[in-house]
Design an enzyme around this catalytic site. Structure first.
Site, mmCIF file in Angstrom:
data_model
loop_
_atom_site.group_PDB
_atom_site.id
_atom_site.type_symbol
_atom_site.label_atom_id
_atom_site.label_comp_id
_atom_site.label_asym_id
_atom_site.label_seq_id
_atom_site.Cartn_x
_atom_site.Cartn_y
_atom_site.Cartn_z
ATOM 1 N N SER A 32 -28.945 115.136 -21.488
ATOM 2 C CA SER A 32 -27.516 115.142 -21.841
ATOM 3 C C SER A 32 -26.758 114.032 -21.114
ATOM 4 C CB SER A 32 -26.882 116.514 -21.608
ATOM 5 O OG SER A 32 -26.958 116.940 -20.264
ATOM 6 N N GLY A 33 -27.157 113.689 -19.909
ATOM 7 C CA GLY A 33 -26.708 112.451 -19.271
ATOM 8 C C GLY A 33 -25.242 112.321 -18.909
ATOM 9 N N GLY A 34 -24.480 113.417 -18.952
ATOM 10 C CA GLY A 34 -23.059 113.325 -18.629
ATOM 11 C C GLY A 34 -22.158 113.526 -19.834
ATOM 12 N N LYS A 46 -38.384 111.842 -23.445
ATOM 13 C CA LYS A 46 -37.045 112.357 -23.123
ATOM 14 C C LYS A 46 -36.103 111.170 -22.977
ATOM 15 C CE LYS A 46 -34.535 115.160 -19.736
ATOM 16 N NZ LYS A 46 -34.571 116.425 -18.994
ATOM 17 N N ARG A 105 -24.025 120.468 -6.791
ATOM 18 C CA ARG A 105 -23.593 121.401 -7.852
ATOM 19 C C ARG A 105 -23.022 122.682 -7.232
ATOM 20 N NH1 ARG A 105 -24.783 117.496 -10.667
ATOM 21 N NH2 ARG A 105 -26.504 117.326 -12.144
ATOM 22 N N GLU A 159 -39.430 109.979 -19.306
ATOM 23 C CA GLU A 159 -37.964 109.924 -19.385
ATOM 24 C C GLU A 159 -37.417 108.591 -18.895
ATOM 25 O OE1 GLU A 159 -35.807 112.897 -17.081
ATOM 26 O OE2 GLU A 159 -33.896 112.245 -17.887
ATOM 27 N N ARG A 217 -27.224 119.415 -17.224
ATOM 28 C CA ARG A 217 -25.794 119.727 -17.125
ATOM 29 C C ARG A 217 -25.242 120.390 -18.378
ATOM 30 N NH1 ARG A 217 -24.663 113.753 -15.093
ATOM 31 N NH2 ARG A 217 -26.728 113.573 -16.013
HETATM 32 P P1 13P Z 1 -29.003 116.059 -17.808
HETATM 33 O O1 13P Z 1 -29.155 116.761 -19.136
HETATM 34 O O2 13P Z 1 -27.975 116.695 -16.915
HETATM 35 O O3 13P Z 1 -28.845 114.572 -17.964
HETATM 36 O O4 13P Z 1 -30.350 116.297 -17.001
HETATM 37 C C1 13P Z 1 -31.544 116.226 -17.651
HETATM 38 C C2 13P Z 1 -32.609 115.795 -16.714
HETATM 39 O O5 13P Z 1 -33.567 116.490 -16.490
HETATM 40 C C3 13P Z 1 -32.473 114.484 -16.058
HETATM 41 O O6 13P Z 1 -33.694 114.115 -15.484
#
Ligand code: 13P
Length: 344
Positions: A265-267, A223, A32, A181, A296
């Site tokens: 958010s995952g991308g 999550k 990043r 998650e 992200r």
């Molecule tokens: P993102 O929202 O960027 O997917 O990251 C969340 C997260 O903590 C992934 O483990």
């Protein structure tokens, strides 16, 4: 039964607030920072995160919890204040990433299982002492390309569900709320219905494993990914379809005893992640708090605005405040594209 766990699990998804996932491993954080031409030193990583945590009005009003990485939970701000204290002073709950990453799953080419169970009990006790009140463990489930239905395999889903349940039981034993998650990835050319199928299967297996391992759902948080078209799919589902299919999938797979569901958010783009969350909260009556735990989608804008320069701190904090506020509105179904553009 443990009242503290219930209170934390509820607070993490409380109306108007959600989680800032700032738990990038050093490897991810280095990528990043490379994206904005900043060297990944311990001080630079600290300065960047301190800048986010110092946006105290955003934390107080819109951020229920912050997920930290092992390095960060031990760091202090430039003025010597422990970062954990800055977070708790804003009325926000510190948490900790406890997994050690997704590694190749033996005998299942292309699939992964998350590691980090060995010695976990002792690590959890230390994190509690350092101020953490919840944990996070991410499992990764891929979907096969070009219609390959052998991925995800039942083996991969079960192995990951088992590990998630192991960490959840241990977390609760140590008075920490587990954030479970299981991320079904959006990479690939699959359509939204294939994502639905893989997500429903994963959720059912995860809740079976949690039951088998005596995890107390009232003191846990889920999550999940949203149900989305694969990034490379030529047909991209619209916001209403994503909301409808995600809600249907969660209703099938997640017991109503779970107090809070916080999406990754995952991308997705920042605004997509907000619009999808908003559509679910505006359009459906749900048994759980439905909120966010974005990495992200909360950090891309402030990271770009900062670019490693102290002169940019105020505009980077404004960018973070804006995204936190927009997502806070989305937890109530009160966000709109007009508000998004007015404030920008
Ligand atoms: P993102 O929202 O960027 O997917 O990251 C969340 C997260 O903590 C992934 O483990």
């Amino acid at each position: 039964m443990n009242e503290q766990l219930v209170q934390v699990a509820r607070a993490l998804g409380a109306d108007g607030r959600g989680i800032l996932a700032a738990d990038e491993s050093t490897g991810t954080m280095t990528k990043r920072l490379a994206g904005i031409d900043v060297e990944s030193t311990e001080t630079n990583r600290r300065d960047y995160r301190e800048m986010l945590f110092r946006t105290t009005d955003a934390l107080r009003d819109h951020i229920s919890g912050v997920i930290l990485y092992d390095e960060t939970i031990r760091q202090s701000a430039a003025d010597g204040t422990p970062l954990v204290q800055m977070i708790t002073d804003a009325g926000t709950i510190p948490g900790i990433k406890i997994d050690r990453g997704a590694k190749p799953l033996a005998g299942a080419p292309g699939e992964k299982v998350t590691e980090g169970l060995d010695g976990l009990r002792e690590r959890l006790a230390e994190y509690y002492e350092l101020g953490a009140r919840f944990t996070k463990w991410r499992a990764v489930i891929d979907i096969g390309r070009g219609g390959d239905r052998s991925i995800p395999s039942a083996y991969c889903i079960r192995a990951n569900a088992h590990a998630l349940a192991r960490m959840a039981a241990l977390s609760q034993e140590q008075n920490l709320v587990p954030i479970v998650e299981p991320e079904v990835l959006m990479d690939g050319d699959h359509d939204i219905d294939r994502c639905f199928e893989a997500t429903e299967w994963t959720l059912k297996q995860v809740y079976m494993a949690l039951y088998d391992q005596r995890v107390w759902l009232e003191g846990s948080v889920l999550k999940p990914n949203m149900v989305l078209s694969g990034k490379g799919c030529p047909v991209q589902a619209a916001v209403d379809e994503v909301a409808e299919k995600t809600v249907r999938c969660l209703r099938r797979g997640v017991p109503a005893a779970v107090p809070s569901i916080v999406f990754l958010s995952g991308g997705q783009s920042d605004v997509e992640a907000t619009a999808h969350l908003n559509a679910m909260n505006a359009g459906y009556d749900l048994p759980w708090n439905l909120s966010f735990s974005y990495g992200r989608a909360l950090q891309a804008a402030p990271l770009a605005a900062w670019a490693g320069k102290s002169d940019n701190v105020a505009s980077a904090q404004a960018a973070f405040r804006h995204r936190a506020r927009m997502n806070g509105l989305a937890t109530r179904g009160d966000w709109s594209m007009d508000l998004e553009q007015e404030a920008a």
